[in-house]
Design an enzyme around this catalytic site. Structure first.
Site, PDB file in Angstrom:
ATOM      1  CE  LYS A  58      48.632  21.692  10.886  1.00  0.00           C
ATOM      2  NZ  LYS A  58      47.850  22.815  11.362  1.00  0.00           N
ATOM      3  N   GLY A 122      45.319  48.988   4.595  1.00  0.00           N
ATOM      4  CA  GLY A 122      44.083  49.413   3.940  1.00  0.00           C
ATOM      5  C   GLY A 122      43.041  49.808   4.975  1.00  0.00           C
ATOM      6  N   GLY A 190      42.869  23.310  23.006  1.00  0.00           N
ATOM      7  CA  GLY A 190      42.153  23.363  21.733  1.00  0.00           C
ATOM      8  C   GLY A 190      43.064  22.864  20.627  1.00  0.00           C
ATOM      9  N   GLY A 278      42.509  30.840  22.080  1.00  0.00           N
ATOM     10  CA  GLY A 278      41.586  31.244  21.022  1.00  0.00           C
ATOM     11  C   GLY A 278      42.057  32.496  20.314  1.00  0.00           C
ATOM     12  CG  HIS A 451      42.829  -4.809   0.084  1.00  0.00           C
ATOM     13  ND1 HIS A 451      42.565  -4.715   1.428  1.00  0.00           N
ATOM     14  CD2 HIS A 451      43.719  -5.822  -0.074  1.00  0.00           C
ATOM     15  CE1 HIS A 451      43.258  -5.653   2.066  1.00  0.00           C
ATOM     16  NE2 HIS A 451      43.964  -6.333   1.178  1.00  0.00           N
TER      17      HIS A 451
HETATM   18  C1  LIG Z   1      49.034  27.990  14.819  1.00  0.00           C
HETATM   19  C2  LIG Z   1      47.825  27.964  13.910  1.00  0.00           C
HETATM   20  C3  LIG Z   1      47.541  26.831  13.188  1.00  0.00           C
HETATM   21  C4  LIG Z   1      46.441  26.801  12.335  1.00  0.00           C
HETATM   22  N1  LIG Z   1      46.188  25.668  11.628  1.00  0.00           N
HETATM   23  C5  LIG Z   1      45.121  25.605  10.811  1.00  0.00           C
HETATM   24  C6  LIG Z   1      44.868  24.455  10.041  1.00  0.00           C
HETATM   25  O1  LIG Z   1      45.608  23.479  10.092  1.00  0.00           O
HETATM   26  N2  LIG Z   1      43.792  24.452   9.224  1.00  0.00           N
HETATM   27  C7  LIG Z   1      42.943  25.524   9.142  1.00  0.00           C
HETATM   28  O2  LIG Z   1      41.962  25.459   8.388  1.00  0.00           O
HETATM   29  N3  LIG Z   1      43.170  26.639   9.864  1.00  0.00           N
HETATM   30  C8  LIG Z   1      44.232  26.708  10.688  1.00  0.00           C
HETATM   31  N4  LIG Z   1      44.478  27.850  11.389  1.00  0.00           N
HETATM   32  C9  LIG Z   1      43.531  28.975  11.242  1.00  0.00           C
HETATM   33  C10 LIG Z   1      43.816  29.754   9.950  1.00  0.00           C
HETATM   34  O3  LIG Z   1      45.132  30.229   9.984  1.00  0.00           O
HETATM   35  C11 LIG Z   1      42.827  30.894   9.791  1.00  0.00           C
HETATM   36  O4  LIG Z   1      41.511  30.400   9.879  1.00  0.00           O
HETATM   37  C12 LIG Z   1      43.005  31.590   8.464  1.00  0.00           C
HETATM   38  O5  LIG Z   1      44.309  32.122   8.342  1.00  0.00           O
HETATM   39  C13 LIG Z   1      41.990  32.719   8.291  1.00  0.00           C
HETATM   40  O6  LIG Z   1      42.197  33.340   7.076  1.00  0.00           O
HETATM   41  P1  LIG Z   1      41.850  34.884   6.845  1.00  0.00           P
HETATM   42  O7  LIG Z   1      42.254  35.181   5.443  1.00  0.00           O
HETATM   43  O8  LIG Z   1      40.473  35.150   7.269  1.00  0.00           O
HETATM   44  O9  LIG Z   1      42.787  35.687   7.868  1.00  0.00           O
HETATM   45  P2  LIG Z   1      44.362  35.763   8.021  1.00  0.00           P
HETATM   46  O10 LIG Z   1      45.022  34.558   7.537  1.00  0.00           O
HETATM   47  O11 LIG Z   1      44.605  36.186   9.427  1.00  0.00           O
HETATM   48  O12 LIG Z   1      44.801  36.933   7.040  1.00  0.00           O
HETATM   49  C14 LIG Z   1      44.425  38.257   7.224  1.00  0.00           C
HETATM   50  C15 LIG Z   1      45.450  39.155   6.534  1.00  0.00           C
HETATM   51  O13 LIG Z   1      44.947  40.487   6.504  1.00  0.00           O
HETATM   52  C16 LIG Z   1      45.996  41.390   6.828  1.00  0.00           C
HETATM   53  N5  LIG Z   1      45.372  42.628   7.315  1.00  0.00           N
HETATM   54  C17 LIG Z   1      44.547  42.757   8.387  1.00  0.00           C
HETATM   55  N6  LIG Z   1      44.109  44.038   8.470  1.00  0.00           N
HETATM   56  C18 LIG Z   1      44.680  44.703   7.441  1.00  0.00           C
HETATM   57  C19 LIG Z   1      44.618  46.060   6.991  1.00  0.00           C
HETATM   58  N7  LIG Z   1      43.827  46.947   7.601  1.00  0.00           N
HETATM   59  N8  LIG Z   1      45.345  46.406   5.907  1.00  0.00           N
HETATM   60  C20 LIG Z   1      46.120  45.494   5.261  1.00  0.00           C
HETATM   61  N9  LIG Z   1      46.210  44.211   5.633  1.00  0.00           N
HETATM   62  C21 LIG Z   1      45.501  43.830   6.713  1.00  0.00           C
HETATM   63  C22 LIG Z   1      46.795  40.633   7.868  1.00  0.00           C
HETATM   64  O14 LIG Z   1      48.098  41.166   7.984  1.00  0.00           O
HETATM   65  C23 LIG Z   1      46.788  39.224   7.266  1.00  0.00           C
HETATM   66  O15 LIG Z   1      47.832  39.078   6.346  1.00  0.00           O
HETATM   67  C24 LIG Z   1      45.594  27.930  12.230  1.00  0.00           C
HETATM   68  C25 LIG Z   1      45.890  29.089  12.948  1.00  0.00           C
HETATM   69  C26 LIG Z   1      46.990  29.116  13.781  1.00  0.00           C
HETATM   70  C27 LIG Z   1      47.293  30.373  14.536  1.00  0.00           C
END
Ligand SMILES: Cc1cc2nc3c(=O)[nH]c(=O)nc-3n(C[C@H](O)[C@H](O)[C@H](O)COP(=O)(O)OP(=O)(O)OC[C@H]3O[C@@H](n4cnc5c(N)ncnc54)[C@H](O)[C@@H]3O)c2cc1C
Length: 475
Positions: A58, A122, A190, A278, A451
Site C-alpha cells: 500500500k 517454534g 489476482g 497464489g 454531502h
Molecule cells: C504482496 C501482498 C499483499 C497483501 N495485501 C493484503 C491486503 O491488502 N489486505 C489483506 O487483508 N491481506 C493482504 N495480504 C495477505 C496477508 O498478508 C495475509 O493474509 C496475512 O499476513 C496472514 O497473516 P498470518 O498471521 O496468518 O500469517 P503471516 O503474516 O504470514 O505471519 C506468519 C508469521 O509466522 C512466522 N512463523 C512461521 N512459522 C514459524 C515457526 N515455526 N516459528 C516461528 N515463527 C514462525 C513467520 O515468519 C511469520 O512472521 C497480502 C499478501 C501479500 C503477499
C-alpha cells in the site's frame, strides 16, 4: 526448570500477534514466538502482512498513484510543475520506514500488554510442549496450557519458473525493486499480481499480465470486473486472459516467457518476471511428527469453525488454515481463539469478510455476487449508482466505477455490495456493517449520508434498488 505459559502463540503475523495481545488482555500469561527475518538480516514481528504484504504494497501503491496523478491530472487542476521524476530509492526508503514503524509498534504493544515476544523458531511437540530455538542461545522446551499456531503462508513457486530472487521473483522481491523495470511480466491477475503490476506500470514499466483463467477477476461481480478490466487496460496494463505459462528462462536479454493461449504458442521477453499465482500454507518445521496435528491435502492445518485443531487446547488461525488468505480474517480468528480459550463465547462470521483490491480504481466487495445469488435461486433486485453522478468523485477527478447492491426481492435483505471506484476499500465498511446487522436496502436508504461524500453513492445505490435514486435517472 522449563518455562510455562497459559498461551504460547507460534507466529507474530496479524493472526498471531493479535491473538497474543487479546489473550494477555484476558489476564493470561502469553509468549509469542516469531522467526521472520527481513532482507537486511533483522528480525521483525508482523509477519507477511507488515513486512512483505499489505503494508509495503500500500505504501508503494500510494507513491506510484501520486506520481501518476501528478503526471496526468495536475494540469486539469491548474497546477503546473517542472519535470516530474521518480526517485525509487526515496520511495523505497519511505516504504521501509513505514514498515519499521509498524513492526516496531508490535514490539511496543507486546511490552505494554506483557506478552513475551520471543525471536526464533517454534515447533509444536506432543503434549502441548513447544520447542523454542532462539536466534541467540540454547534450545528450550516451553510448557503451554494452550497453543495457537499462526505460521502463515508462503508464495507458491512454479516448477516451470523457479524463483532466482533476481529476474524471476516473488511478491516480496517485487516490493523491494530498486529501479523501474522497462518490461515487467506478471504471472497471475489476482489481487497481488494486479497491485504489483499497477505500482510498476504507473512508474513507467511496460507491464504484461498473463492469466490462465478466461474470466478476469473470476471471484468478483461481473459488472465490477468489466469496469476494472477496461480501466486497467486504459492504464496500459496488457492483460492476457486464458494464457497459460509453459516456461520462463533467464537469458542475456532478460526473461523469455513462453505461454499458450487459444491461438497457440506465444512468447514474450521481459526484464523481470513476478510470479504471483497464489500462496500456500506455511508449516515447514512447525510440527513434530507426534504433535497430533493433521493437515489437509493442500497442506492447511485442519480446524473446525472455531479454529480448534484435532489436539485439545491447540488452535490454528490465519493463512495456515482454510478460508480467504486475508489479514483481517486472520486477526479476527486470533481474537476468537483467545476469547474461546478465556472461556468466552466467540465466533467469526465467515459470510461477511470484505475483499479489497487496492488498485486505481479500487475494487471492494462483501457478500454474494449477482451470479451467486442467481445460482441460489432466491429472487433478488439490484441497484447501481455510478461515481460519474457523485459530486465528491467529480471533485476528486475520479469518476470511473460504481456501487452495486444486490438485495432479496422478498424481505429486502442486502445480500452483496460491490464497489469499483475511488476509496472503495473505505466505503465497503458501511456495507460490511450492513450485512453484519442483516440490514435492508431501506435501512441504508433512510440513513443520512454526509454531502458531498463518496458514501452518497452507496446511499443512492440502495435507493436505486427500489428505483428511487434521486440523483440519477432510474432505469
Ligand atoms: C504482496 C501482498 C499483499 C497483501 N495485501 C493484503 C491486503 O491488502 N489486505 C489483506 O487483508 N491481506 C493482504 N495480504 C495477505 C496477508 O498478508 C495475509 O493474509 C496475512 O499476513 C496472514 O497473516 P498470518 O498471521 O496468518 O500469517 P503471516 O503474516 O504470514 O505471519 C506468519 C508469521 O509466522 C512466522 N512463523 C512461521 N512459522 C514459524 C515457526 N515455526 N516459528 C516461528 N515463527 C514462525 C513467520 O515468519 C511469520 O512472521 C497480502 C499478501 C501479500 C503477499
Amino acid at each position: 526448570m522449563s518455562k510455562s505459559y497459559d498461551v504460547v502463540v507460534i507466529g507474530a503475523g496479524p493472526a498471531g500477534y493479535i491473538a497474543a495481545i487479546r489473550a494477555a488482555q484476558h489476564g493470561m500469561t502469553v509468549a509469542c514466538i516469531d522467526e521472520w527475518k527481513n532482507f537486511d538480516g533483522k528480525n521483525a514481528f508482523g509477519g507477511t502482512c507488515l513486512n512483505a504484504g499489505c503494508i509495503p504494497s500500500k505504501a508503494l501503491l500510494e507513491s506510484s498513484e501520486l506520481y501518476h496523478r501528478a503526471e496526468h491530472e495536475f494540469k486539469k487542476h491548474g497546477i503546473t510543475t517542472g519535470d516530474i521524476g521518480i526517485d525509487v530509492a526515496a520511495m523505497q526508503k519511505r516504504r521501509a520506514s513505514i514498515v519499521r514503524q509498524l513492526t516496531g509498534g508490535i514490539a511496543g504493544l507486546f511490552k505494554a500488554n506483557k506478552v513475551d515476544g520471543l525471536v526464533g523458531h517454534g515447533k509444536l511437540l506432543a503434549g502441548k510442549k513447544v520447542e523454542f530455538t532462539p536466534v541467540d542461545g540454547d534450545v528450550e522446551t516451553i510448557d503451554a496450557t494452550h497453543v495457537i499456531l499462526a505460521s502463515g503462508s508462503a508464495p507458491i513457486e512454479l516448477g516451470v519458473a523457479p524463483f532466482d530472487g533476481e529476474n524471476i521473483i516473488d511478491s516480496w522481491n517485487a516490493l523491494e525493486l530498486d529501479a523501474v523495470p522497462q518490461r515487467l511480466g506478471v504471472i497471475g491477475a489476482g489481487v497481488i499480481g494486479l497491485e504489483l503490476g499497477s505500482v510498476w506500470a504507473r512508474l513507467g514499466a511496460e507491464v504484461t499480465v498473463i492469466e490462465a483463467m478466461d474470466d478476469f477477476l473470476f471471484m468478483a461481480d461481473r459488472d465490477v470486473a468489466r469496469v476494472a478490466a477496461k480501466d486497467f487496460r486504459k492504464q496500459g496494463l496488457d492483460i492476457k486472459l486464458g494464457a497459460r505459462m509453459t516456461s520462463a528462462k533467464v537469458g542475456k536479454k532478460g526473461v523469455t516467457v513462453d505461454y499458450e493461449d487459444k491461438s497457440g504458442a506465444q512468447s514474450i521477453e521481459v526484464d523481470k518476471l513476478i510470479v504471483a499465482v497464489g500462496r500456500r500454507p506455511f508449516t515447514d518445521g512447525l510440527l513434530a511428527e507426534d504433535s497430533g496435528i493433521a493437515l489437509d491435502e493442500r497442506g492447511f492445518i485442519i480446524v473446525d469453525d472455531e479454529c480448534r485443531t484435532r489436539v485439545k487446547g491447540v488452535y490454528a488461525i490465519g493463512d495456515c488454515v482454510r478460508g480467504p488468505m486475508l489479514a483481517h480474517k486472520a486477526s479476527e480468528e486470533g481474537v476468537m481463539a483467545a476469547d474461546l480459550i478465556a472461556g468466552e463465547l466467540a465466533e467469526v462470521n465467515y459470510n461477511v469478510i470484505p475483499s479489497v483490491i487496492y488498485t486505481a480504481p479500487e475494487i471492494a466487495w462483501v457478500g454474494k455476487t449477482e451470479a451467486e445469488v442467481q445460482a441460489s435461486g432466491r429472487p433478488y433486485k439490484t441497484g447501481s449508482f455510478p461515481f460519474a453522478a457523485n459530486g465528491r468523485a467529480k471533485a476528486l477527478e475520479q469518476v470511473s466505477g460504481m456501487v452495486k447492491i444486490i438485495a432479496a426481492e422478498d424481505d429486502d435483505e442486502i445480500l452483496g455490495v460491490h464497489i469499483v471506484g475511488p476509496m472503495a476499500g473505505e466505503l465497503i465498511s458501511e456495507a460490511v456493517l450492513a450485512l453484519e446487522f442483516s440490514a435492508s436496502t431501506e435501512d441504508l436508504q433512510r440513513t443520512i449520508h454526509a454531502h458531498p461524500s463518496l458514501a452518497e453513492a452507496v446511499h443512492e445505490a440502495a435507493l436505486a434498488a427500489d428505483r428511487r435514486a434521486l440523483n440519477y435517472i432510474n432505469k
